[in-house]
Design a protein around this motif. Structure first.
Motif, PDB file in Angstrom:
ATOM      1  N   LEU A  86       0.821  -1.212   0.000  1.00 32.66           N
ATOM      2  CA  LEU A  86       0.000   0.000   0.000  1.00 32.66           C
ATOM      3  C   LEU A  86       0.852   1.257   0.000  1.00 32.66           C
ATOM      4  O   LEU A  86       0.488   2.276  -0.584  1.00 32.66           O
ATOM      5  CB  LEU A  86      -0.923   0.002   1.219  1.00 32.66           C
ATOM      6  N   VAL A  87       2.016   1.192   0.647  1.00 32.22           N
ATOM      7  CA  VAL A  87       2.835   2.385   0.868  1.00 32.22           C
ATOM      8  C   VAL A  87       3.700   2.745  -0.340  1.00 32.22           C
ATOM      9  O   VAL A  87       3.861   3.925  -0.654  1.00 32.22           O
ATOM     10  CB  VAL A  87       3.722   2.185   2.121  1.00 32.22           C
ATOM     11  N   ILE A  88       4.273   1.736  -1.028  1.00 29.24           N
ATOM     12  CA  ILE A  88       5.190   2.064  -2.132  1.00 29.24           C
ATOM     13  C   ILE A  88       4.517   1.862  -3.492  1.00 29.24           C
ATOM     14  O   ILE A  88       4.137   2.846  -4.129  1.00 29.24           O
ATOM     15  CB  ILE A  88       6.509   1.275  -2.006  1.00 29.24           C
ATOM     16  N   PRO A  89       4.302   0.630  -3.952  1.00 28.43           N
ATOM     17  CA  PRO A  89       3.604   0.508  -5.259  1.00 28.43           C
ATOM     18  C   PRO A  89       2.189   1.065  -5.207  1.00 28.43           C
ATOM     19  O   PRO A  89       1.692   1.588  -6.201  1.00 28.43           O
ATOM     20  CB  PRO A  89       3.597  -1.008  -5.521  1.00 28.43           C
ATOM     21  N   GLY A  90       1.554   0.989  -4.026  1.00 26.46           N
ATOM     22  CA  GLY A  90       0.194   1.506  -3.904  1.00 26.46           C
ATOM     23  C   GLY A  90       0.117   3.000  -4.153  1.00 26.46           C
ATOM     24  O   GLY A  90      -0.790   3.482  -4.845  1.00 26.46           O
ATOM     25  N   VAL A  91       1.072   3.751  -3.596  1.00 30.29           N
ATOM     26  CA  VAL A  91       1.097   5.207  -3.802  1.00 30.29           C
ATOM     27  C   VAL A  91       1.395   5.536  -5.257  1.00 30.29           C
ATOM     28  O   VAL A  91       0.772   6.431  -5.849  1.00 30.29           O
ATOM     29  CB  VAL A  91       2.135   5.862  -2.859  1.00 30.29           C
ATOM     30  N   VAL A  92       2.336   4.803  -5.854  1.00 27.36           N
ATOM     31  CA  VAL A  92       2.675   5.052  -7.257  1.00 27.36           C
ATOM     32  C   VAL A  92       1.488   4.745  -8.164  1.00 27.36           C
ATOM     33  O   VAL A  92       1.131   5.543  -9.055  1.00 27.36           O
ATOM     34  CB  VAL A  92       3.899   4.200  -7.662  1.00 27.36           C
ATOM     35  N   ARG A 147      -6.542  -5.162  14.241  1.00 25.37           N
ATOM     36  CA  ARG A 147      -5.650  -5.297  13.095  1.00 25.37           C
ATOM     37  C   ARG A 147      -6.037  -4.333  11.976  1.00 25.37           C
ATOM     38  O   ARG A 147      -5.165  -3.773  11.296  1.00 25.37           O
ATOM     39  CB  ARG A 147      -5.683  -6.737  12.583  1.00 25.37           C
ATOM     40  N   LEU A 148      -7.314  -4.099  11.796  1.00 23.68           N
ATOM     41  CA  LEU A 148      -7.774  -3.145  10.784  1.00 23.68           C
ATOM     42  C   LEU A 148      -7.297  -1.740  11.131  1.00 23.68           C
ATOM     43  O   LEU A 148      -6.836  -0.994  10.258  1.00 23.68           O
ATOM     44  CB  LEU A 148      -9.302  -3.182  10.683  1.00 23.68           C
ATOM     45  N   ARG A 149      -7.401  -1.379  12.405  1.00 23.66           N
ATOM     46  CA  ARG A 149      -6.914  -0.059  12.841  1.00 23.66           C
ATOM     47  C   ARG A 149      -5.419   0.074  12.577  1.00 23.66           C
ATOM     48  O   ARG A 149      -4.942   1.123  12.107  1.00 23.66           O
ATOM     49  CB  ARG A 149      -7.199   0.150  14.326  1.00 23.66           C
ATOM     50  N   LEU A 150      -4.658  -0.983  12.884  1.00 24.38           N
ATOM     51  CA  LEU A 150      -3.212  -0.935  12.683  1.00 24.38           C
ATOM     52  C   LEU A 150      -2.857  -0.820  11.202  1.00 24.38           C
ATOM     53  O   LEU A 150      -1.911  -0.116  10.838  1.00 24.38           O
ATOM     54  CB  LEU A 150      -2.561  -2.178  13.282  1.00 24.38           C
ATOM     55  N   LEU A 151      -3.617  -1.511  10.340  1.00 26.56           N
ATOM     56  CA  LEU A 151      -3.372  -1.401   8.901  1.00 26.56           C
ATOM     57  C   LEU A 151      -3.536   0.038   8.424  1.00 26.56           C
ATOM     58  O   LEU A 151      -2.690   0.578   7.700  1.00 26.56           O
ATOM     59  CB  LEU A 151      -4.338  -2.311   8.139  1.00 26.56           C
ATOM     60  N   ILE A 152      -4.625   0.663   8.830  1.00 26.83           N
ATOM     61  CA  ILE A 152      -4.909   2.033   8.391  1.00 26.83           C
ATOM     62  C   ILE A 152      -3.886   3.013   8.950  1.00 26.83           C
ATOM     63  O   ILE A 152      -3.366   3.879   8.237  1.00 26.83           O
ATOM     64  CB  ILE A 152      -6.340   2.433   8.796  1.00 26.83           C
ATOM     65  N   GLU A 153      -3.564   2.880  10.246  1.00 23.11           N
ATOM     66  CA  GLU A 153      -2.620   3.807  10.870  1.00 23.11           C
ATOM     67  C   GLU A 153      -1.210   3.613  10.335  1.00 23.11           C
ATOM     68  O   GLU A 153      -0.489   4.591  10.088  1.00 23.11           O
ATOM     69  CB  GLU A 153      -2.647   3.633  12.387  1.00 23.11           C
ATOM     70  N   SER A 154      -0.789   2.361  10.148  1.00 25.03           N
ATOM     71  CA  SER A 154       0.565   2.093   9.643  1.00 25.03           C
ATOM     72  C   SER A 154       0.718   2.599   8.213  1.00 25.03           C
ATOM     73  O   SER A 154       1.738   3.203   7.864  1.00 25.03           O
ATOM     74  CB  SER A 154       0.855   0.594   9.699  1.00 25.03           C
ATOM     75  N   GLU A 155      -0.291   2.339   7.389  1.00 22.06           N
ATOM     76  CA  GLU A 155      -0.224   2.812   6.007  1.00 22.06           C
ATOM     77  C   GLU A 155      -0.119   4.330   5.969  1.00 22.06           C
ATOM     78  O   GLU A 155       0.715   4.895   5.249  1.00 22.06           O
ATOM     79  CB  GLU A 155      -1.464   2.359   5.228  1.00 22.06           C
ATOM     80  N   SER A 156      -0.957   4.992   6.750  1.00 21.67           N
ATOM     81  CA  SER A 156      -0.965   6.457   6.749  1.00 21.67           C
ATOM     82  C   SER A 156       0.364   7.026   7.227  1.00 21.67           C
ATOM     83  O   SER A 156       0.873   8.010   6.680  1.00 21.67           O
ATOM     84  CB  SER A 156      -2.098   6.966   7.644  1.00 21.67           C
ATOM     85  N   LEU A 157       0.949   6.370   8.248  1.00 22.84           N
ATOM     86  CA  LEU A 157       2.204   6.861   8.810  1.00 22.84           C
ATOM     87  C   LEU A 157       3.336   6.781   7.788  1.00 22.84           C
ATOM     88  O   LEU A 157       4.178   7.678   7.699  1.00 22.84           O
ATOM     89  CB  LEU A 157       2.555   6.032  10.054  1.00 22.84           C
ATOM     90  N   LEU A 158       3.347   5.714   7.003  1.00 26.44           N
ATOM     91  CA  LEU A 158       4.466   5.475   6.096  1.00 26.44           C
ATOM     92  C   LEU A 158       4.266   6.050   4.696  1.00 26.44           C
ATOM     93  O   LEU A 158       5.244   6.346   4.008  1.00 26.44           O
ATOM     94  CB  LEU A 158       4.739   3.971   5.990  1.00 26.44           C
ATOM     95  N   ASN A 159       2.998   6.199   4.259  1.00 25.24           N
ATOM     96  CA  ASN A 159       2.822   6.649   2.871  1.00 25.24           C
ATOM     97  C   ASN A 159       3.019   8.153   2.696  1.00 25.24           C
ATOM     98  O   ASN A 159       3.097   8.639   1.566  1.00 25.24           O
ATOM     99  CB  ASN A 159       1.474   6.200   2.290  1.00 25.24           C
ATOM    100  N   ASP A 160       3.116   8.891   3.794  1.00 25.28           N
ATOM    101  CA  ASP A 160       3.429  10.323   3.685  1.00 25.28           C
ATOM    102  C   ASP A 160       4.769  10.531   2.985  1.00 25.28           C
ATOM    103  O   ASP A 160       4.894  11.355   2.075  1.00 25.28           O
ATOM    104  CB  ASP A 160       3.475  10.977   5.070  1.00 25.28           C
ATOM    105  N   GLY A 161       5.776   9.778   3.454  1.00 25.57           N
ATOM    106  CA  GLY A 161       7.104   9.931   2.868  1.00 25.57           C
ATOM    107  C   GLY A 161       7.127   9.542   1.399  1.00 25.57           C
ATOM    108  O   GLY A 161       7.752  10.217   0.573  1.00 25.57           O
ATOM    109  N   THR A 162       6.440   8.449   1.055  1.00 26.84           N
ATOM    110  CA  THR A 162       6.411   8.001  -0.335  1.00 26.84           C
ATOM    111  C   THR A 162       5.748   9.036  -1.237  1.00 26.84           C
ATOM    112  O   THR A 162       6.250   9.358  -2.324  1.00 26.84           O
ATOM    113  CB  THR A 162       5.651   6.665  -0.453  1.00 26.84           C
ATOM    114  N   SER A 163       4.617   9.563  -0.790  1.00 31.59           N
ATOM    115  CA  SER A 163       3.898  10.530  -1.628  1.00 31.59           C
ATOM    116  C   SER A 163       4.698  11.822  -1.804  1.00 31.59           C
ATOM    117  O   SER A 163       4.674  12.426  -2.884  1.00 31.59           O
ATOM    118  CB  SER A 163       2.528  10.842  -1.008  1.00 31.59           C
TER     119      SER A 163
END
Length: 518
Positions: A86-92, A147-163
């Protein structure tokens, strides 16, 4: 009016909105944006303009650090590959799909031919990062699966840098300063990878110092230096400050907060960072409301709507693709989770600031800014205000929320019984006289009797109660089995192969349970 006075008034407004939002059961951040829009249209206050420099220098480092210190590597490793996807190929992919939908749709429905592929990619990168702050509190309140909460929070935390990296590369391409595609890919991984390395070094250094500190004020100061320092160092080196701060927060949270700090110091430090997150979020969402030019949005409303739908379409494709990719594996998650991942992918302040960071010389800057602001507002108000209903429709609101009072009383009774046991032990070791023991036992027993009577008067749904208690007891038993298994291995009772095999089986059972409930 001075900026100092304005900021003070904004804190007063934020406090009032917080109280009002809680009473009306509205997401706090959504209420802040609405109030910001209202105050901005009246021109009663003139707060600082929300700029890239302000976000990077003041807001972003503490918000990222506070979120990172509460994540654990064990939780990230459980869903490492879906998160990375979600964070790397997902953002692209999200960036490209948004552009692919936006370009022909803007021509067909709004007769806007100026949005070419480079412009579309720039817009797509600006709105690629998710910001679920507005819905996380709803998740917690309704007992959505952990686990759903962790997925959403982890993705959001890491995809900022990628975007941010994708946005910068897109901007360099438009300005003609980007080399070959191969060089762009190398730049991407260099910026992200070195940013993580800087954060790792800062986090390890901070942890090494905190291990020798027994003062809460010094610990708070050290973590503040880690948050801003990791961001500043990485930014000055030309790598990702966001990724650097994420890694510094993860290291400090995993090593220092989990095991090293005294409980009192940890409590004081976490309370400090919770307040900082509250203060920063309050100001940033209010300033978002002030920054929106409603007149321009109204003029461009057809293309704004198209932009929002293109972003939503890209999110659907990325999340559904991730779900399909991992469904045959141990990382699978239910399909209704993917629907919430789509709907919970709100856009926030980072998207707005990226749009504002476009040079004034860029002819379409005003259009891009309006489109990004419009997408952010629509996602916050449409998705944020309907998230509660979406969770209930999809059956992801835990039935335990209806048992909150029953659970509270039961827990308080259990704690009081533990206190009575402690008093007996103290008396048996001559730390308490018999008279004092009897006096305290009478006081605590009286409270237990009152709570027991209140518990008996409650009439919760027995089927829901049984299902929820069974789920929690099963989880607890698995954790105790894992603890006993580790002890057997460490004492030499079993071999490593047996330990690893049984540990994997227990992890799989725990994984299945976490797909079922909070």
């Amino acid at each position: 009016m001075s900026y100092e006075t304005t900021i003070l008034l904004l804190f007063v407004v934020a406090s009032f909105v917080a109280v009002l939002a809680k009473r009306m059961q509205l997401p706090y951040t959504i209420a802040l944006v609405a109030v910001g829009l209202l105050l901005g249209s009246t021109h009663l206050l003139h707060p600082p303009r929300l700029t890239q420099e302000l976000l990077y220098a003041v807001f972003l480092p503490p918000l990222i650090f506070e979120a990172a210190i509460h994540l654990r590597s064990s939780d990230l490793l459980k869903d490492l590959w879906p998160i990375v996807t979600l964070v790397i190929p997902g953002v692209v992919v999200s960036t490209l799909v948004t552009a692919a939908v936006m370009i022909p749709a803007s021509v067909h429905f709004a007769q806007m031919t100026s949005i070419t592929w480079p412009v579309g990619i720039l817009f797509g990168a600006a709105v690629a990062a998710t910001d679920p702050v507005a819905v996380v509190s709803i998740f917690k309140r309704l007992g959505a699966p952990r686990r759903l909460r962790l997925l959403i929070e982890s993705e959001s935390l890491l995809n900022d840098g990628t975007s941010i990296v994708v946005f910068i590369l897109a901007l360099h391409y438009i300005q003609g300063s980007l080399g070959t595609p191969e060089a762009a890919i190398v730049d991407f991984f260099r910026i992200v990878g070195l940013g993580l390395l800087v954060g790792l070094l800062v986090g390890l250094a901070t942890d090494a110092v905190m291990r020798h500190v027994d003062d809460a004020m010094i610990t708070i100061t050290l973590t503040t230096v880690a948050a801003y320092g990791s961001f500043l160092i990485a930014d000055r080196l030309g790598v990702s400050g966001v990724m650097s701060t994420v890694m510094a927060g993860l290291v400090c949270g995993e090593r220092s907060f989990s095991s090293t700090l005294f409980p009192s110091i940890r409590l004081a430090t976490e309370s400090f960072w919770e307040y900082i997150a509250f203060a920063m979020n309050s100001l940033i969402f209010l300033l978002m409301g002030f920054s929106v030019n409603l007149a321009i949005l109204w003029e461009l409303w057809p293309i704004v709507l198209i932009a929002y739908l293109s972003v939503l379409a890209a999110r659907v494709l990325v999340v559904s693709g991730t779900w399909a990719l991992f469904w045959p594996t141990r990382y699978r998650f239910p399909f209704n989770w993917s629907m919430i991942l789509v709907w919970g992918g709100l856009r926030g302040a980072l998207s707005m600031v990226l749009a504002l960071s476009i040079p004034d010389s860029f002819a379409l800057k005003e259009v891009i800014v309006a489109l990004v602001f419009g997408v952010v507002l629509l996602s916050i108000f449409i998705q944020g205000l309907t998230m509660k209903r979406a969770l209930k429709i999809l059956g992801l609101a835990s039935p335990a929320t209806a048992l909150k009072e029953y659970e509270r009383i039961k827990t308080e009774i259990s704690l009081l019984h533990n206190t009575l046991d402690t008093l007996e032990r103290l008396h048996s070791r001559r730390f308490l006289s018999k008279e004092t023991l009897e006096s305290l036992k009478e006081e605590y027993q009286s409270r237990i009797d009152e709570l027991t009577k209140a518990l008996d008067e409650l009439q919760p749904d027995r089927e829901i109660l049984t299902a929820e208690e069974t789920l929690r007891i099963k989880r607890r038993m698995i954790m105790e089995e894992k603890s006993a298994l580790l002890e057997m291995y460490q004492s030499g009772t079993i071999s490593y192969d047996v330990y690893e095999t049984l540990k994997n089986e227990l992890d799989n059972r725990l994984f299945e349970l976490e797909n079922m409930g909070a």
